[in-house]
Design a protein around this motif. Structure first.
Motif, PDB file in Angstrom:
ATOM      1  N   VAL A  75       0.855  -1.184   0.000  1.00  0.00           N
ATOM      2  CA  VAL A  75       0.000   0.000   0.000  1.00  0.00           C
ATOM      3  C   VAL A  75       0.892   1.236   0.000  1.00  0.00           C
ATOM      4  O   VAL A  75       1.896   1.298   0.720  1.00  0.00           O
ATOM      5  CB  VAL A  75      -0.932   0.003   1.229  1.00  0.00           C
ATOM      6  CG1 VAL A  75      -1.820   1.244   1.229  1.00  0.00           C
ATOM      7  CG2 VAL A  75      -1.788  -1.271   1.253  1.00  0.00           C
ATOM      8  N   ILE A  78      -7.929   1.882  -1.670  1.00  0.00           N
ATOM      9  CA  ILE A  78      -6.521   1.842  -1.292  1.00  0.00           C
ATOM     10  C   ILE A  78      -5.662   1.948  -2.552  1.00  0.00           C
ATOM     11  O   ILE A  78      -6.029   1.439  -3.614  1.00  0.00           O
ATOM     12  CB  ILE A  78      -6.149   0.565  -0.501  1.00  0.00           C
ATOM     13  CG1 ILE A  78      -6.431  -0.696  -1.321  1.00  0.00           C
ATOM     14  CG2 ILE A  78      -6.856   0.520   0.830  1.00  0.00           C
ATOM     15  CD1 ILE A  78      -5.898  -1.962  -0.685  1.00  0.00           C
ATOM     16  N   VAL A 109      -2.000   1.078  -4.337  1.00  0.00           N
ATOM     17  CA  VAL A 109      -0.922   0.093  -4.225  1.00  0.00           C
ATOM     18  C   VAL A 109       0.117   0.353  -5.315  1.00  0.00           C
ATOM     19  O   VAL A 109      -0.166   1.009  -6.319  1.00  0.00           O
ATOM     20  CB  VAL A 109      -1.473  -1.347  -4.338  1.00  0.00           C
ATOM     21  CG1 VAL A 109      -2.356  -1.681  -3.153  1.00  0.00           C
ATOM     22  CG2 VAL A 109      -2.266  -1.519  -5.624  1.00  0.00           C
ATOM     23  N   LEU A 125      -4.935  -7.895   3.327  1.00  0.00           N
ATOM     24  CA  LEU A 125      -4.168  -6.733   3.758  1.00  0.00           C
ATOM     25  C   LEU A 125      -3.413  -7.158   5.013  1.00  0.00           C
ATOM     26  O   LEU A 125      -4.031  -7.535   6.016  1.00  0.00           O
ATOM     27  CB  LEU A 125      -5.076  -5.547   4.057  1.00  0.00           C
ATOM     28  CG  LEU A 125      -5.721  -4.863   2.850  1.00  0.00           C
ATOM     29  CD1 LEU A 125      -6.650  -3.746   3.313  1.00  0.00           C
ATOM     30  CD2 LEU A 125      -4.659  -4.315   1.906  1.00  0.00           C
ATOM     31  N   PRO A 185       1.265   3.912   5.238  1.00  0.00           N
ATOM     32  CA  PRO A 185       2.228   3.180   4.401  1.00  0.00           C
ATOM     33  C   PRO A 185       3.629   3.077   4.984  1.00  0.00           C
ATOM     34  O   PRO A 185       4.408   2.218   4.559  1.00  0.00           O
ATOM     35  CB  PRO A 185       2.225   3.979   3.089  1.00  0.00           C
ATOM     36  CG  PRO A 185       1.724   5.322   3.455  1.00  0.00           C
ATOM     37  CD  PRO A 185       0.755   5.110   4.568  1.00  0.00           C
TER      38      PRO A 185
END
Length: 522
Positions: free
Chosen positions: A178, A189, A191, A205, A264
């Motif tokens: 992420v 989200i 990525v 996740l 993150p």
């Protein structure tokens, strides 16, 4: 005519009095301020409305279109004192090969682990498999396990495999990480890559980070103790299962909102989940041969010798109308998502565990009854996220399971049974019993009252019970009190509240109306 008018007048007067009494009764009920706050700010409570089969939005189907695979056609014969284990596995294998099917059992007792049987589990690894009996009552279908399976390691008392495993083939595959922050409630989200992902796929996740800041943010005023070696050395561990609604560039829109704030800098990973879907187990009795008086942690036979069922790596699946008798462990739902466990009963000789969400996401345990008084009754463990135990009961002699290894967001909703701090479970190295998000809503405690019941006792007095900041709303008992400073929120600790069910209220708030399956079960 006058007589008719007089009767109408009396009926109208009685109706008015009854209406006033009803209004007065409703107005006299306690409306939850906690729920009123939730309606304005969805972060004040976990959102449990996505729990269950297809996020609680669809009825569990009555499958009558799949090919029927009758175990009798593969050599199983009920009530004949000859093992049916090989025949049952052959039947499952045929249904798996077909790509779908109903593995059907007529009435009678089928033997699944006799003296000369191989010491292995009976396994299914495919989607669209229905394991169906002819009723879970005494005149229905019984799957009888005479002998326990051997443990993988006799020194590890939890290592006996279940006699039945419903899972999936394949392995999870790391996709990426992420890249931007996302808060609880968001469904989007970002990525660094979406390679090989598409709408309908399931992902995990995953977070494992030993940041002291991360642990402190979750435990709030409490401290990590050095004896909790997993949390102390490895850190916060989160694994949550989500289905993808849409893939666009390097963004994933999820079917359900995230349940843990994502930053993150902690290197959240995205893995493609290897899973089966639409697996059902229904109308069966799983009967063990556990006859000894249970002693917790005395032996592997006590703790897991007769473990009946594991649902693993399964999504949008169900277990309903089943009985578990004389067993060490009834059923475990692990590494799965959106599984509903409906109207199941545990009875017979008391054993170790009832039914538990173990590392799974969005599991519903509804209208279930533990008559055996398992040492740990219905509950959550090992990283489970968003577990709802609704309208379920267990005796005053036991309590809910909260088996450590970082479960989060567990709702005990209209649950009736004991409340005691010795039945949570979990090894010291895996403490606390539960992380944030334990909610007890209109819980009815049936064992003796306790003054100043503690959720976070001083470890010098008791080490094996630690739950931070539980939310207790609408609690009834013989007079139990709590230490207010240990509660995240506490309201109406001596009487019930409205809404009567938090799960029901959240489900209705999201869907605007209650689905048929819920109304039928209610």
């Amino acid at each position: 005519m006058k007589s008719t008018n007089l009767i109408k007048h009396k009926i109208t007067k009685i109706s008015l009095i009854l209406s006033l009494l009803i209004v007065g009764s409703v107005s006299g009920q306690t409306q939850s301020k906690v729920f009123d706050a939730y309606k304005k700010d969805k972060t004040t409570l976990p959102d449990f409305s996505y729990v269950g089969y297809h996020n609680g939005e669809q009825d569990i189907p009555s499958i009558n279109t799949y090919k029927i695979f009758n175990v009798v056609d593969y050599g199983a014969i009920p009530n004949d004192d000859v093992s049916d284990k090989i025949a049952i596995q052959k039947t499952i294998d045929a249904a798996n090969k077909n790509g779908s099917g109903v593995v059907f059992f007529p009435k009678g007792r089928f033997l699944v682990n006799e003296d000369n049987d191989a010491t292995n589990s009976i396994i299914s690894k495919s989607s669209k498999i229905i394991f169906r009996g002819s009723g879970s009552g005494k005149d229905g279908t019984e799957l009888y396990m005479k002998n326990p399976l051997p443990p993988a390691d006799p020194a590890k008392m939890w290592t006996v495999p279940p006699i039945f495993i419903f899972g999936s083939g394949g392995n999870d595959k790391k996709i990426g990480e992420v890249t931007t922050s996302a808060v609880v409630g968001s469904r989007l989200i970002s990525v660094n890559t979406t390679a090989n992902l598409k709408a309908g796929d399931w992902i995990i996740l995953k977070l494992l980070d030993n940041s002291k800041e991360l642990a402190a943010a979750e435990l709030k005023s409490y401290k990590v103790e050095p004896e909790w070696t997993y949390l102390y050395n490895k850190g916060i561990d989160v694994k949550v299962y989500h289905q993808i609604q849409k893939v666009e560039n390097n963004a994933l829109t999820l079917v359900t909102p995230i349940t843990y704030n994502i930053d993150p800098k902690y290197k959240w990973e995205v893995l493609k989940f290897a899973n089966s879907e639409e697996v059902g187990i229904e109308d069966l009795a799983f009967v063990g041969n556990w006859q000894d008086k249970f002693v917790h942690h005395r032996s592997w036979k006590d703790d897991s010798g007769f473990t009946m069922l594991r649902i693993s790596r399964s999504t949008n699946s169900w277990l309903k109308n089943c009985r578990f008798t004389d067993c060490s462990v009834a059923a475990i739902v692990t590494q799965s998502a959106n599984v509903s466990v409906i109207s199941c009963v545990i009875d017979g000789n008391a054993g170790h565990e009832a039914i538990c969400s173990n590392g799974a996401t969005n599991v519903l345990i509804a209208n279930c009854t533990d008559l055996a008084s398992q040492w740990h009754s219905f509950g959550s463990s090992h990283g489970a996220m968003n577990t709802v135990i609704w309208k379920s009961t267990y005796p005053a002699t036991t309590s809910f399971e909260s088996h450590a290894s970082q479960p989060r967001n567990t709702l005990l909703d209209n649950v009736e049974g004991g409340l005691m701090n010795g039945r949570g479970g979990g090894a010291l190295e895996n403490m606390p019993n539960h992380m944030q998000g334990l909610v007890m809503w209109n819980y009815k405690q049936t064992n003796a009252a306790e003054k100043d019941f503690e959720f976070w006792p001083d470890s010098r007095r008791f080490k094996w019970w630690k739950i931070p900041n539980p939310v207790i709303v609408g609690f009834t008992s013989a007079g139990t009190t709590f230490i207010q400073e240990q509660l995240g929120q506490g309201e109406s600790l001596d009487k019930t509240v409205e809404p009567k069910s938090l799960y029901e209220a959240q489900l209705k708030l999201r869907l605007k109306k209650l689905p048929k399956w819920f109304l039928d079960l209610k």
